[in-house]
Write a protein that holds these residues in place. Structure first.
Motif, PDB file in Angstrom:
ATOM      1  N   VAL A 165       0.830  -1.207   0.000  1.00 35.95           N
ATOM      2  CA  VAL A 165       0.000   0.000   0.000  1.00 35.95           C
ATOM      3  C   VAL A 165       0.862   1.254   0.000  1.00 35.95           C
ATOM      4  CG1 VAL A 165      -1.687   1.324   1.322  1.00 35.95           C
ATOM      5  CG2 VAL A 165      -1.947  -1.150   1.115  1.00 35.95           C
ATOM      6  N   THR A 280      -7.276  -4.112  -2.804  1.00 35.74           N
ATOM      7  CA  THR A 280      -7.499  -3.414  -1.534  1.00 35.74           C
ATOM      8  C   THR A 280      -8.281  -4.289  -0.567  1.00 35.74           C
ATOM      9  OG1 THR A 280      -7.494  -1.271  -2.665  1.00 35.74           O
ATOM     10  CG2 THR A 280      -8.481  -1.354  -0.454  1.00 35.74           C
ATOM     11  N   LEU A 281      -9.339  -4.932  -1.054  1.00 32.98           N
ATOM     12  CA  LEU A 281     -10.134  -5.823  -0.214  1.00 32.98           C
ATOM     13  C   LEU A 281      -9.283  -6.974   0.312  1.00 32.98           C
ATOM     14  CD1 LEU A 281     -12.817  -6.871   0.947  1.00 32.98           C
ATOM     15  CD2 LEU A 281     -13.276  -7.919  -1.294  1.00 32.98           C
ATOM     16  N   LEU A 284      -6.781  -5.702   2.988  1.00 28.93           N
ATOM     17  CA  LEU A 284      -7.425  -5.376   4.262  1.00 28.93           C
ATOM     18  C   LEU A 284      -7.709  -6.641   5.074  1.00 28.93           C
ATOM     19  CD1 LEU A 284      -9.927  -2.543   3.211  1.00 28.93           C
ATOM     20  CD2 LEU A 284      -7.869  -2.307   4.625  1.00 28.93           C
ATOM     21  N   VAL A 285      -8.249  -7.655   4.409  1.00 30.12           N
ATOM     22  CA  VAL A 285      -8.512  -8.920   5.098  1.00 30.12           C
ATOM     23  C   VAL A 285      -7.195  -9.559   5.536  1.00 30.12           C
ATOM     24  CG1 VAL A 285      -9.506 -11.221   4.864  1.00 30.12           C
ATOM     25  CG2 VAL A 285     -10.659  -9.266   3.827  1.00 30.12           C
ATOM     26  N   TRP A 286      -6.195  -9.510   4.665  1.00 26.91           N
ATOM     27  CA  TRP A 286      -4.866 -10.049   4.947  1.00 26.91           C
ATOM     28  C   TRP A 286      -4.304  -9.455   6.244  1.00 26.91           C
ATOM     29  CZ3 TRP A 286      -0.684 -10.134   0.519  1.00 26.91           C
ATOM     30  CH2 TRP A 286       0.551 -10.542   1.033  1.00 26.91           C
ATOM     31  N   VAL A 287      -4.345  -8.126   6.377  1.00 21.94           N
ATOM     32  CA  VAL A 287      -3.767  -7.455   7.541  1.00 21.94           C
ATOM     33  C   VAL A 287      -4.482  -7.874   8.825  1.00 21.94           C
ATOM     34  CG1 VAL A 287      -3.463  -5.217   8.658  1.00 21.94           C
ATOM     35  CG2 VAL A 287      -2.889  -5.485   6.244  1.00 21.94           C
ATOM     36  N   VAL A 288      -5.802  -7.902   8.773  1.00 20.86           N
ATOM     37  CA  VAL A 288      -6.569  -8.276   9.959  1.00 20.86           C
ATOM     38  C   VAL A 288      -6.246  -9.703  10.394  1.00 20.86           C
ATOM     39  CG1 VAL A 288      -8.886  -8.707  10.860  1.00 20.86           C
ATOM     40  CG2 VAL A 288      -8.448  -6.660   9.474  1.00 20.86           C
TER      41      VAL A 288
END
Length: 419
Positions: A165, A280-281, A284-288
């Motif tokens: 990112v 992006t989706l 975001l799921v990856w980071v969480v």
């Protein structure tokens, strides 16, 4: 008492793990910002500006050369630092030197205005940056106790999407030379913070590994000696198959949306924006997921199982576009893939660090395992092209990816030395 698995010749000084990880995260993110900001945004635009008619072939040439540099530099960074004895430690001199060379190469690449210039500076940059990667990754087996490896791998795993990112944002919002300068500056600053804030102990006086006689065959056998260990071979093969699955499919995401799903079926008919939305989706799921999984794997002491199941999750994710060839299906696929890849990255590096057979050569051997990431990337374009041409188009990519991920999970579950 917890077994720290300290290599017998490693420096004794270990900063608190929390401080080390806090400083390792931005350095890792900066490294991935360099890789992704340049390769995904800046370099393709430069290649097109130099020769618009030959941009596809020229970019393929640069990517191939970069992949070759990557596969040589990562294990070399680990191997050289394994044998370094300085008052600053084993890894620090190589991390610092590679960061400086990478920063200078960034600026020179920003000034390059010919294909020859792009080739020369890209090779230098990718070699130096991956030498940096090989040395910094060796911090994990050196200085992180066994019972914190999952947490550490999770922190490094979150550095990957954070770097993606950051790098893409810098590359897309600034002029070419400014973007290169900012990426170089971020790498230097985060490296200084890591090396000063979490100092490595002195390595002076520590014995060196026994030197082999200089014969090419013996040196090659010695360099790849880790492959004699069964669990090391399984870990390498598992990683190779997982990244073969990922790169073969992700490398053709734009064309998959354009030709398989159909440009008219994505929001506004804008395929580029659709790719950005999916990435992006997924990130975001990856980071969480990555933030939670490493900690959980440490607590339950089931790292191998978590990595194996995550690979099977990747396989299941890749069946979604086959069952639902629509924009909705692709969004569900992106979310599920992000969760599975996030789980994998959160624990994979911890597993890799625990199958290294030789404490004196952990940096080299961990670097060799990382080659299992670069080699599939090098082969992905040719494999994907063959699948699309000879085996029924884009659905063949997802079938291939799913089968490779299943193989990865089964290979991982075959490792005996860890749980």
């Amino acid at each position: 008492m917890t077994d720290l698995r300290r290599p017998p010749h490693a420096p004794a000084s270990r900063p608190r793990v929390g401080r080390l990880l806090i400083l390792l995260f931005p350095a890792t993110a900066a490294m991935y910002a360099l890789f992704n900001g340049i390769s995904a945004v800046i370099l393709p635009a430069q290649v097109e500006a130099v020769d618009p008619a030959s941009k596809v072939g020229n970019l393929a040439l640069l990517n191939t050369l970069a992949a070759v540099a990557t596969m040589v530099a990562i294990p070399l960074g680990g191997a050289l630092s394994d044998r370094t004895r300085s008052r600053f430690g084993r890894r620090t001199p190589w991390i610092a030197g590679a960061a400086v060379v990478s920063a200078v190469a960034c600026i020179l690449l920003g000034l390059a205005d010919s294909l020859l210039g792009l080739i020369a500076t890209t090779m230098v940059l990718w070699f130096a940056a991956n030498l940096y990667s090989g040395a910094i990754t060796a911090i994990l087996p050196d200085r992180i106790p066994d019972d914190r490896r999952g947490l550490a791998a999770g922190v490094i795993g979150m550095g990957t999407p954070a770097g993606v990112v950051l790098g893409v944002q810098i590359a897309s919002r600034m002029s070419q030379l400014t973007a290169y300068a900012v990426i170089a500056g971020v790498l230097l600053v985060t490296t200084v913070l890591l090396l000063v804030g979490a100092r490595e102990g002195s390595a002076r006086g520590l014995p060196l590994p026994v030197r082999e006689r200089w014969r090419l065959g013996e040196r090659l056998r010695s360099f790849f000696a880790a492959f004699a260990a069964r669990d090391f071979r399984l870990a390498f093969a598992s990683r190779f198959m997982l990244f073969a699955s990922y790169y073969v499919v992700s490398g053709y995401l734009f064309y998959t949306l354009q030709d398989y799903i159909g440009s008219e079926n994505v929001p506004g008919g804008d395929v580029a924006a659709a790719v950005t939305t999916m990435l992006t989706l997924s990130i975001l799921v990856w980071v969480v997921v990555a933030g939670l999984t490493g900690w959980i794997a440490d607590k339950v002491d089931r790292r191998k199982m978590v990595v194996g199941v995550s690979a099977l999750g990747v396989a299941a994710s890749m069946t979604i576009p086959l069952a639902m060839p629509s924009w909705t299906g692709m969004l569900i696929y992106a979310a599920c893939l992000g969760a599975s890849i996030g789980t994998y990255f959160a624990v994979d590096l911890a597993v890799m660090s625990l199958v290294l057979p030789d404490a004196d050569s952990e940096g080299r051997d961990l670097g060799i395992l990382q080659v299992a990431t670069g080699l599939p990337q090098l082969l992905a374009g040719a494999v994907a092209g063959a699948l699309i041409t000879w085996f029924g188009g884009y659905p063949a990519l997802f079938v291939f990816g799913s089968l490779c991920a299943v193989a990865s999970g089964l290979l991982m579950l075959g490792i005996r030395s860890i749980r």
